[in-house]
Design a protein around this motif. Structure first.
Motif, PDB file in Angstrom:
ATOM      1  N   ALA D  75      90.626  45.196  82.319  1.00  0.00           N
ATOM      2  CA  ALA D  75      89.228  45.550  82.016  1.00  0.00           C
ATOM      3  C   ALA D  75      88.402  45.589  83.296  1.00  0.00           C
ATOM      4  O   ALA D  75      87.576  46.490  83.502  1.00  0.00           O
ATOM      5  CB  ALA D  75      88.644  44.553  81.010  1.00  0.00           C
ATOM      6  N   ALA D  76      88.619  44.607  84.152  1.00  0.00           N
ATOM      7  CA  ALA D  76      87.863  44.564  85.408  1.00  0.00           C
ATOM      8  C   ALA D  76      88.132  45.792  86.272  1.00  0.00           C
ATOM      9  O   ALA D  76      87.286  46.219  87.051  1.00  0.00           O
ATOM     10  CB  ALA D  76      88.219  43.295  86.191  1.00  0.00           C
ATOM     11  N   LEU D  77      89.311  46.356  86.123  1.00  0.00           N
ATOM     12  CA  LEU D  77      89.674  47.534  86.927  1.00  0.00           C
ATOM     13  C   LEU D  77      89.301  48.839  86.235  1.00  0.00           C
ATOM     14  O   LEU D  77      89.319  49.906  86.842  1.00  0.00           O
ATOM     15  CB  LEU D  77      91.188  47.534  87.212  1.00  0.00           C
ATOM     16  CG  LEU D  77      91.714  46.379  88.067  1.00  0.00           C
ATOM     17  CD1 LEU D  77      93.233  46.358  88.072  1.00  0.00           C
ATOM     18  CD2 LEU D  77      91.180  46.476  89.494  1.00  0.00           C
ATOM     19  N   GLY D  78      89.000  48.742  84.925  1.00  0.00           N
ATOM     20  CA  GLY D  78      88.670  49.958  84.182  1.00  0.00           C
ATOM     21  C   GLY D  78      89.871  50.626  83.560  1.00  0.00           C
ATOM     22  O   GLY D  78      89.863  51.828  83.317  1.00  0.00           O
ATOM     23  N   ALA D  79      90.927  49.856  83.265  1.00  0.00           N
ATOM     24  CA  ALA D  79      92.167  50.444  82.753  1.00  0.00           C
ATOM     25  C   ALA D  79      92.483  49.973  81.336  1.00  0.00           C
ATOM     26  O   ALA D  79      92.107  48.868  80.941  1.00  0.00           O
ATOM     27  CB  ALA D  79      93.328  50.082  83.666  1.00  0.00           C
ATOM     28  N   GLU D  80      93.158  50.820  80.589  1.00  0.00           N
ATOM     29  CA  GLU D  80      93.804  50.411  79.340  1.00  0.00           C
ATOM     30  C   GLU D  80      95.058  49.631  79.682  1.00  0.00           C
ATOM     31  O   GLU D  80      95.663  49.839  80.723  1.00  0.00           O
ATOM     32  CB  GLU D  80      94.280  51.618  78.542  1.00  0.00           C
ATOM     33  CG  GLU D  80      93.241  52.621  78.197  1.00  0.00           C
ATOM     34  CD  GLU D  80      93.913  53.912  77.720  1.00  0.00           C
ATOM     35  OE1 GLU D  80      94.960  53.835  77.030  1.00  0.00           O
ATOM     36  OE2 GLU D  80      93.386  54.983  78.062  1.00  0.00           O
ATOM     37  N   ILE D  81      95.515  48.799  78.743  1.00  0.00           N
ATOM     38  CA  ILE D  81      96.757  48.092  78.996  1.00  0.00           C
ATOM     39  C   ILE D  81      97.560  47.974  77.700  1.00  0.00           C
ATOM     40  O   ILE D  81      96.993  47.803  76.621  1.00  0.00           O
ATOM     41  CB  ILE D  81      96.491  46.707  79.627  1.00  0.00           C
ATOM     42  CG1 ILE D  81      97.803  46.072  80.115  1.00  0.00           C
ATOM     43  CG2 ILE D  81      95.747  45.794  78.689  1.00  0.00           C
ATOM     44  CD1 ILE D  81      97.585  44.938  81.096  1.00  0.00           C
ATOM     45  N   GLU D  82      98.885  48.146  77.831  1.00  0.00           N
ATOM     46  CA  GLU D  82      99.774  48.005  76.684  1.00  0.00           C
ATOM     47  C   GLU D  82     100.937  47.109  77.093  1.00  0.00           C
ATOM     48  O   GLU D  82     101.439  47.212  78.214  1.00  0.00           O
ATOM     49  CB  GLU D  82     100.309  49.382  76.260  1.00  0.00           C
ATOM     50  CG  GLU D  82     101.258  49.322  75.075  1.00  0.00           C
ATOM     51  CD  GLU D  82     101.737  50.719  74.618  1.00  0.00           C
ATOM     52  OE1 GLU D  82     101.166  51.728  75.086  1.00  0.00           O
ATOM     53  OE2 GLU D  82     102.680  50.763  73.808  1.00  0.00           O
ATOM     54  N   PHE D  83     101.346  46.227  76.174  1.00  0.00           N
ATOM     55  CA  PHE D  83     102.422  45.282  76.480  1.00  0.00           C
ATOM     56  C   PHE D  83     103.657  45.629  75.656  1.00  0.00           C
ATOM     57  O   PHE D  83     103.561  45.817  74.452  1.00  0.00           O
ATOM     58  CB  PHE D  83     101.970  43.848  76.166  1.00  0.00           C
ATOM     59  CG  PHE D  83     100.756  43.421  76.942  1.00  0.00           C
ATOM     60  CD1 PHE D  83     100.874  42.860  78.209  1.00  0.00           C
ATOM     61  CD2 PHE D  83      99.470  43.601  76.408  1.00  0.00           C
ATOM     62  CE1 PHE D  83      99.745  42.483  78.933  1.00  0.00           C
ATOM     63  CE2 PHE D  83      98.342  43.229  77.130  1.00  0.00           C
ATOM     64  CZ  PHE D  83      98.465  42.676  78.388  1.00  0.00           C
ATOM     65  N   PHE D  84     104.791  45.707  76.333  1.00  0.00           N
ATOM     66  CA  PHE D  84     106.032  45.998  75.611  1.00  0.00           C
ATOM     67  C   PHE D  84     106.716  44.715  75.159  1.00  0.00           C
ATOM     68  O   PHE D  84     107.603  44.745  74.316  1.00  0.00           O
ATOM     69  CB  PHE D  84     106.987  46.822  76.492  1.00  0.00           C
ATOM     70  CG  PHE D  84     106.750  48.301  76.474  1.00  0.00           C
ATOM     71  CD1 PHE D  84     105.548  48.850  76.018  1.00  0.00           C
ATOM     72  CD2 PHE D  84     107.729  49.186  76.914  1.00  0.00           C
ATOM     73  CE1 PHE D  84     105.339  50.220  76.009  1.00  0.00           C
ATOM     74  CE2 PHE D  84     107.540  50.553  76.892  1.00  0.00           C
ATOM     75  CZ  PHE D  84     106.337  51.072  76.455  1.00  0.00           C
TER      76      PHE D  84
END
Lengths: 244, 244, 244, 244, 244, 244
Positions: D75-84
């Motif tokens: 969030a701080a970087l402005g990115a989405e994130i997904e965990f496998f």
């Protein structure tokens, strides 16, 4: 290409190198009736004559001694030998030495060339010799280079095996079966008593490369065949009409 | 070793690879009367059949089409062909596929093996095929490995040329003159209309490698000789009785 | 950095190298209105003028001929050209030649530099030229080096493509689209009739690099786009404000 | 190619890798309005959570904790994130994981991809992640591969910097100026208190790469400009219309 | 080998190199009571004195200034220092310089030698110094080389860390713990105000190499121990009576 | 670090490897009173027992025979030995085998680890063993990995010498003097009559590496000292408090 006369040229930094590292290849060529010529750029008078220096000999004595030994070894292998007496430790590269080599290439018209590796952290003379042998081969090919004789073809050039192969980035891609001429190589080695400790060393190495030749040539059943071999590395791609 | 029957084995990831990359070598072997066998691990149905997918064809149709084309190309070169139908994109390595290859090695007893490079950043199937071809060659040599037939000797194994040689760490050390059979290679390429853009590409490449063969084989006078060549890289040292 | 005037400097061992290996890059720069300057260290009078020697021409004639051709080719590309007449086969490195190059760097203030690869087993002049071009770039950056003009910035330096890329350890990391100026490169090549066999060779190479550019730039659908490209290898890391 | 929507995809073995090694590149992309998506193959629950294990935490707790931290950093970087959630130490490669990545590629249609190096003698998960990211990129390009979405183009793929660059054969060829977003990277790093000792370490590294960027971008006068940089290595050649 | 007196020899291209790159190793040797000798081949008067040139200083002034600074730094580390004043940018290799180094080797009889890397695309003087240091070590070993003193033994020779390690093919294989003498290295660095921006840079680097030393020496628990380290690369194999 | 108990762990693909390649290192450790443990992943029953297969022996007989021989050899060297019986030709990598190795690491807490090279074009089992030994070492360090015992420190890991060093990219950086225990290595080799041809081979190799050790350790006067040595290559940088 039946009309081409095969000839072998060996460019050796010091008086002993051609024996330890390519004596088998030279003897094989000679036995096939080819001309074999060795150029020794120096006698190895400073860097590879420790025993003579310890014995208190003088520079000119040492050079004469090394020359005699190298001539005897070349004769035992069936090769001509020429000395450039360019000095060792260090062997200094120069356009003049390269030019002398070009003249040899033009005269001998070798179909195979042998020399040192381009890297050797233990001996600066070896790469210097290799660089000059390669440069002279290139120049001898140019019709515009002024030297007697026809422009050279494109003989394959091989590095022979250095003393500590891995440190010299030497990765053999040709293993040559020298079993039929190994007694001649032994005779040549015995012409070099100043480096007597090398006889066993290079006999062991020939056995080790022989085992590897067997391993690379056929099934690995451990049925020792007493093959003797020398290792080489190509500097240029092989050209062929058949894969094998 | 006069009693050895020479045979060529080619391990190809997809149905077209053996044609583009080693069609000349195959045709040369066949013309010399050798057995030449191609194993296609897959049809290249997913990764190398873009035109068919764009045309709306189904998976099984595409596989059948590619199979027909590859059979025609193999026939044009004079080679047998066998399909493992192991799937592509990805071609998954497995002990079972390697075992099938061991059986082929034991049956064919190849004296020369051709396959892909071990690196290819554009295609994961190519290195997978190469790893399996090399592993199977090792296993087939072991008398203790259970598979019909005699243990394999030690045939030289070559990588054939990938699409972007430098990115695949492909450094040719053998340039093969395929001029006498180039029309057969052309005929084989024309059996693969799905990859029509490759015809010119591999014709140009054969010319380029031909010029390099000339450069490496003799004086570089610019007198074009229209040589056609394929490039290969050895995986093991050459063993020989004569340097050349 | 809007105030920087872009300029291209090419350091070429012989009179033809800049055309075959970077004619597209030069024409692109010229079309964008940049200054493009070629330094030919020699005319290639001995090593790359076989036809003229075969025709019995003299050294000075050959140099004059090669100069005319190179001037015409440079003009066709939109570049200035300067000849150092330092001799070829061999091109001998010297502090004086490096110093002359430093003066050129200081005067031209290039924002991009092109030269040979550092390895070339077929041609000793090419690496010699590259070593001098790189050394001169370093010296020109030093405020303490005595030569007119401001210290140089840090222009990227690229190796252009040698004749046998893999043997020269050339691994392209930049593929340049020269399609828009390919007719200018063709015109320049035709200014060099002494090496006529090269025209087709480098046209084929431009196509091959073009296919690779397409493959590296987008989906690999085999829809030929007739892209023409030249390949280059960076000597220093790229600096950028955005990955792409 | 104005119609292409730029997007960044980062394939990270563990929950922290994307922050330390490419936080600046992510923030730059986000600030330019691009979509930035991070895939974390695992939480780094076993191999990179020593503090939590020492504190007696349980596996599921640790995974939850690492997930929260990584979400905050993204969030701080402005990115989405997904965990496998594929497990770490070891992260086991599988066709299923590669297939999940293919689906991500097809959905995101990245124009730039970042992942680990292919070598890392200190961490087997990093090369495993890189191999899967590269394989999935290849598969996603094939029209015949069954996954929703259009076939992928050919986005450049970069390795980001490993912890001990030289031991991982990491030779940077791109230095990215992250000065404008370095405070965002710092904020993201501070979301990872479990690895607090890394904050200073990666701040120092950003300075060191910044000095190198200055050195590679312009004259080396020692006038510190406080540039912050990240280093990357291309996996494929750059394609371009202009050398720079 | 109790009777051997340990001694350290450092061959440095410019007046500052030995401080940044091996100040810790020198101080460690000095603290153990060993003789430590630095040879500066040049003062770095042209290539590494930008501030002085910008301030309008003259060549001889700059050389005197650099000499004073280097003497102060050597004293702070506990080392002797000798200047060859051979000029920089470029530092030109010559048989005479190599011979001077041979005499130093014969007199100092070093048991450890430190010098630059053999590759440095940013600085031609560094490899030139390394080549001469290695060549002189080889020559000093030869009993036949004329120079006072006993032939040299076979001291290990290490490259110290260049400014951009990866670009110089520097892969550390020895990490030296300099924590106990780091204040002495700091003091020596402060003797070189002309390159003030380097103080922080090399302090950060010592921390980074320190973390790597910890990682390579023991479990990686992130419990910072504030180790300071310098990195080195061996030029020859280590010889030992015990693996560790 | 006086409280650390030194221990040696050897991970060997087949029953004979640890004797030929590291028998001296094992005997040295044992003579110093260290624990020395060998893990044989297989008995080499298929790939390295040609004589027994030729003699018509059955698989279980061969495994029993090889086990007895290896136990005798380990005893002669002073080492414990454990057999995983994981099968050879091929030795298949698996998470289960790696996990078993992690448990050994945690129990033995080795301070030195020996295994195969990562490349071996003649034997796929050797690199498979090396990959598993390295991966297990990494996993054993992680506090989060579930296995009894404390997390492992960071023991140096060495590759021992393969049969064809250059083909396996083996570049020795440590030469170990095994002269004091060479008779123990000879005794161990004689426990392996199935590979009798190896006795001379590895005796010759020990001499050759011994000469190289002398060359790298001191002046090269050709005064043979009958040193026996084994060669190793570090996988990680050495950490030290003193250069030597």
């Amino acid at each position: 290409m039946a009309e081409i006369t095969e000839a072998l040229l060996v460019v050796s930094a010091h008086a002993g190198d051609f024996v330890w590292r390519s004596g088998g290849a030279i003897a094989l060529a000679a036995e096939r009736g080819q001309r074999a010529k060795v150029v020794c750029l120096s006698y190895g008078e400073r860097g590879e004559s420790a025993k003579a220096w310890l014995a208190g000999k003088k520079l000119e004595e040492i050079k004469a001694l090394r020359r005699q030994e190298a001539e005897a070894a070349a004769a035992a292998l069936g090769a001509e030998i020429e000395f450039f007496d360019a000095g060792d430790y260090p062997l200094l590269e120069s356009p003049e030495l390269v030019d002398r080599l070009v003249h040899v290439y033009r005269e001998v018209q070798p179909t195979v060339v042998l020399t040192h590796t381009l890297a050797d952290p233990y001996n600066g003379d070896h790469p210097a010799a290799a660089r000059m042998a390669i440069q002279a081969r290139i120049l001898a090919q140019a019709i515009g280079y002024e030297a007697a004789g026809d422009p050279l073809g494109a003989p394959p050039l091989f590095s022979f095996e250095p003393h500590q192969s891995e440190q010299c980035d030497f990765k053999p891609d040709v293993l040559l079966d020298i079993t039929p001429v190994f007694t001649r190589k032994e005779a040549a080695m015995r012409c070099l008593p100043a480096q007597q400790h090398m006889w066993d060393y290079y006999t062991d190495l020939a056995k080790r490369r022989g085992v590897q030749l067997e391993r690379n040539a056929g099934p690995n059943l451990g049925l020792g065949k007493d093959t003797r071999a020398e290792a080489f590395q190509r500097h240029y791609p092989q050209t062929t009409k058949e894969l094998s």
